[in-house]
Design an enzyme around this catalytic site. Structure first.
Site, mmCIF file in Angstrom:
data_model
loop_
_atom_site.group_PDB
_atom_site.id
_atom_site.type_symbol
_atom_site.label_atom_id
_atom_site.label_comp_id
_atom_site.label_asym_id
_atom_site.label_seq_id
_atom_site.Cartn_x
_atom_site.Cartn_y
_atom_site.Cartn_z
ATOM 1 N N GLY A 18 88.212 -140.417 11.546
ATOM 2 C CA GLY A 18 87.846 -140.860 12.655
ATOM 3 C C GLY A 18 88.377 -140.086 13.946
ATOM 4 N N TYR A 54 94.606 -156.738 6.368
ATOM 5 C CA TYR A 54 95.127 -156.095 5.413
ATOM 6 C C TYR A 54 94.074 -155.098 4.710
ATOM 7 C CZ TYR A 54 99.342 -158.914 6.126
ATOM 8 O OH TYR A 54 100.386 -159.452 6.558
ATOM 9 N N ASP A 71 87.451 -147.285 13.557
ATOM 10 C CA ASP A 71 87.086 -146.166 13.862
ATOM 11 C C ASP A 71 86.333 -146.167 15.227
ATOM 12 O OD1 ASP A 71 88.730 -144.260 12.483
ATOM 13 O OD2 ASP A 71 87.386 -144.504 10.634
ATOM 14 N N GLU A 141 80.212 -139.930 10.483
ATOM 15 C CA GLU A 141 81.241 -139.915 9.805
ATOM 16 C C GLU A 141 80.964 -140.977 8.624
ATOM 17 O OE1 GLU A 141 84.985 -141.707 11.614
ATOM 18 O OE2 GLU A 141 85.896 -141.739 9.879
ATOM 19 N N THR A 191 92.237 -128.972 -2.298
ATOM 20 C CA THR A 191 90.830 -128.507 -1.240
ATOM 21 C C THR A 191 89.685 -127.961 -2.061
ATOM 22 O OG1 THR A 191 92.336 -128.675 0.537
ATOM 23 C CG2 THR A 191 90.253 -127.270 0.718
ATOM 24 N N GLN A 192 90.151 -126.967 -3.069
ATOM 25 C CA GLN A 192 89.123 -126.446 -4.033
ATOM 26 C C GLN A 192 88.540 -127.253 -4.631
ATOM 27 O OE1 GLN A 192 90.989 -122.681 -5.884
ATOM 28 N NE2 GLN A 192 92.529 -122.916 -4.293
ATOM 29 N N CYS A 380 93.176 -163.778 23.304
ATOM 30 C CA CYS A 380 92.126 -164.729 22.347
ATOM 31 C C CYS A 380 93.390 -165.754 21.728
ATOM 32 C CB CYS A 380 91.595 -163.865 21.355
ATOM 33 S SG CYS A 380 89.832 -164.664 20.842
ATOM 34 N N HIS A 506 88.943 -159.998 24.426
ATOM 35 C CA HIS A 506 89.693 -159.099 24.252
ATOM 36 C C HIS A 506 89.770 -158.055 25.084
ATOM 37 C CE1 HIS A 506 90.655 -160.606 19.844
ATOM 38 N NE2 HIS A 506 89.440 -161.306 20.195
ATOM 39 N N GLU A 508 91.435 -155.249 25.058
ATOM 40 C CA GLU A 508 91.795 -154.174 24.483
ATOM 41 C C GLU A 508 90.774 -153.146 24.161
ATOM 42 O OE1 GLU A 508 92.218 -157.212 23.166
ATOM 43 O OE2 GLU A 508 92.108 -157.144 21.040
HETATM 44 N N1 GLN Z 1 91.018 -168.341 16.072
HETATM 45 C C1 GLN Z 1 90.697 -168.445 17.290
HETATM 46 C C2 GLN Z 1 89.242 -168.534 17.688
HETATM 47 O O1 GLN Z 1 88.418 -168.452 16.808
HETATM 48 C C3 GLN Z 1 90.939 -167.045 18.109
HETATM 49 C C4 GLN Z 1 90.235 -165.799 17.723
HETATM 50 C C5 GLN Z 1 90.990 -164.571 17.942
HETATM 51 O O2 GLN Z 1 92.074 -164.542 18.256
HETATM 52 N N2 GLN Z 1 90.303 -163.587 17.841
HETATM 53 O O3 GLN Z 1 88.894 -169.292 18.576
#
Ligand code: GLN
Length: 529
Positions: A18, A54, A71, A141, A191-192, A380, A506, A508
């Site tokens: 990635g 996980y 990614d 990718e 690698t080969q 969230c 979110h 982020e």
């Molecule tokens: N579990 C919560 C919901 O569904 C928050 C979801 C999350 O944090 N992405 O609203």
């Protein structure tokens, strides 16, 4: 016509395909080309939305609401270009589409087979973005490792495409060169073998990228070139570096982008300077003081909150600090040890999540942050924890909760959204993707964003229960961001504290190397104090 670059990996997983794909994108973009990067994952899930972190790390959400592989987050953070559902594909979706066509009768009585029907579907999906006319290069990718049974149809599709496209396609293969300590030697045999495996699928890699802990000398590279039928300039090494963001510069230094262009018969021209990117790296290298952020979550795994930790790291860099992130497992956070665990932190992020596990610890952490006025960012589920903590400890509703966590609570300050109530399928049915948010012009967040209308990406089923808005606002927690169409509460803030903001979305997902997210920038600034 778009040109195609295929990135595969061999020997072991987790080599950083990635990061290499993102770096290629970055380098070609710096040369003025229009690029896009897509990920094809060989697993059978329709998308990673239903996967436990996980299994596959964080789930990244695109603007158009596709739950995708993490990614895609790297692709966006490196190139600043938004991806969409077309940039993410799985075996599950490929099969689903073929089976749907079969049911519709599209195949006119033919026997449906992996070759050609599945491989044709893969090929048409690989070419889909290229055919829009929007791109000079499409980088694809392929997830997984060469030799996996699941990858075989993808490799067959690449073999056919390489044959059809000729010089318009190159194949880049990433492998691992282990260092044997006892022998004090780097070993190229895996690698080969990996290239041999590629050849058994009929694909001659054009460029090899060797992941290595130690520098490979020219003799070693020459040996690999000779044994794998690859030009010497096309044997590139990817040594361990202090940061993933050093990779594009390192790849450019070794001429990865010029090797790609030469293979495709495109004039190479001047090497771009990567100015702002290098400035970012310079800031990172020069930062000596540390900002300590505690990430309170339940997944003890660095990939589970990838976009959050990268966003924190971008913001710390632009605030001239080194980021030091401590993971605080909320499942084991107790009133007895909270002081020892949280006191060393300059700021706390309350992480997103699903389900009951670890939520009481998150609520404890929020309470600690509120009472000690530690800068605190709830994302969230983290925002929902802020709301529940406030309801319990300020409004006095001891049993306040989210109906996700306690369906029978009489004080469901977080409740399921109306349009979610009749949905029974788990996959892809949440409130997903970008929604507008209108900010209270007098709020801190409006000042931070320098705007009153923003758009951010969501992934949730539950929301702030609007029946409680007045009560919260009166007691000091303000609902400062609302969806203009539905009026859903998207941001809460306690203005009397230094920095206490919760977002239902979110942020982020939108922080990139060259455009760090304003909320993270401001949060880190507050944490520095
Ligand atoms: N579990 C919560 C919901 O569904 C928050 C979801 C999350 O944090 N992405 O609203």
């Amino acid at each position: 016509m778009a040109k195609y670059i295929f990135v595969t990996g061999g020997v072991v997983s987790s080599l950083g395909k990635g990061i290499i794909s993102s770096s290629i994108g970055k380098l070609l973009q710096a040369r003025g080309y229009k690029i896009t990067i897509q990920k094809f994952d060989p697993y059978i899930n329709i998308d990673p939305g239903t996967l436990n972190p996980y299994e596959h790390g964080e789930c990244y959400v695109t603007v158009d609401g596709m739950e995708t592989d993490l990614d895609l987050g790297h692709y966006e953070r490196f190139t600043g270009i938004q991806t969409t559902r077309a940039n993410s594909m799985t075996t599950g979706r490929i099969y689903k589409s073929v089976i749907d066509k079969e049911r519709r009768g599209d195949y006119l009585g033919k026997t449906i087979q992996v070759v050609p029907h599945i491989t044709d579907e893969i090929k048409s999906n690989i070419r889909h973005l290229g055919e829009t006319g929007d791109y000079d290069f499409v980088i694809t990718e392929i997830g997984g490792t060469i030799g996996d049974i699941e990858s075989a149809p993808f490799l067959e599709a690449i073999r056919q495409l390489k044959w059809e496209l000729g010089r318009e396609a190159v194949s880049i293969h990433l492998t691992y060169v282990p260092y044997l300590k006892a022998a004090d030697e780097l070993k190229t045999k895996p690698t080969q073998h990996s290239v041999k495996e590629m050849l058994s699928y009929g694909i001659q890699p054009d460029i090899l990228i060797l992941r290595t802990e130690k520098h490979l000398d020219d003799n070693m590279r020459m040996k690999v070139a000779g044994f794998c039928n690859v030009d010497l300039e096309c044997v590139i090494q990817s040594e361990d570096l202090p940061s993933i963001y050093e990779v594009p510069v390192n790849m450019q230094k070794q001429g990865l982008d010029s090797a790609i262009l030469r293979k495709m018969g495109i004039p190479v021209g001047e090497t771009p300077a990567l100015g702002p990117w290098r400035e970012f790296l310079e800031l990172r290298r020069n930062a000596t003081e540390v900002v300590r952020i505690g990430m309170v979550g339940k997944y003890d795994l660095q990939d589970a909150y990838k976009s959050i930790s990268e966003s924190l790291s971008h913001a710390a860099t632009y605030n001239n600090r080194k980021i030091e992130i401590s993971f605080i497992n909320s499942e084991f956070l107790t009133p007895q040890d909270i002081e020892t665990k949280l006191a060393p932190m300059d700021g706390l992020v309350i992480c997103p999540g699903f389900g009951q596990r670890g939520t009481e610890g998150k609520i404890l952490a929020v309470e600690y942050a509120r009472r000690h006025d530690v800068p605190c960012f709830g994302i969230c589920l983290g925002m929902q924890m802020m709301v529940i903590e406030f309801a319990r400890n300020v409004l006095g509703y001891a049993d306040a909760n989210s109906s996700e966590l306690d369906p029978s609570t009489p004080h469901n300050v977080i409740d399921m959204m109306e349009d979610q109530k009749n949905i029974s399928d788990m996959g892809g049915t949440m409130r997903l993707g970008a929604y507008d948010c209108r900010l209270d012009p007098k709020s801190r967040v409006a000042e931070i964003y320098r705007a009153t209308e923003v758009s951010e990406r969501h992934r949730h089923r539950y929301e702030f229960n609007s029946a409680y808005i007045a009560e919260f606002e009166e007691a000091g927690m303000k609902c400062v961001g609302r969806n203009p169409a539905t009026d859903l509460v998207e941001i809460v803030e306690i203005p009397s504290l230094k920095w206490f903001v919760g977002t239902q979305f979110h942020p982020e997902y939108q922080s990139t190397v060259l455009h760090p997210h304003p909320l993270f920038m401001s949060f880190i600034k507050a944490a520095i104090g």
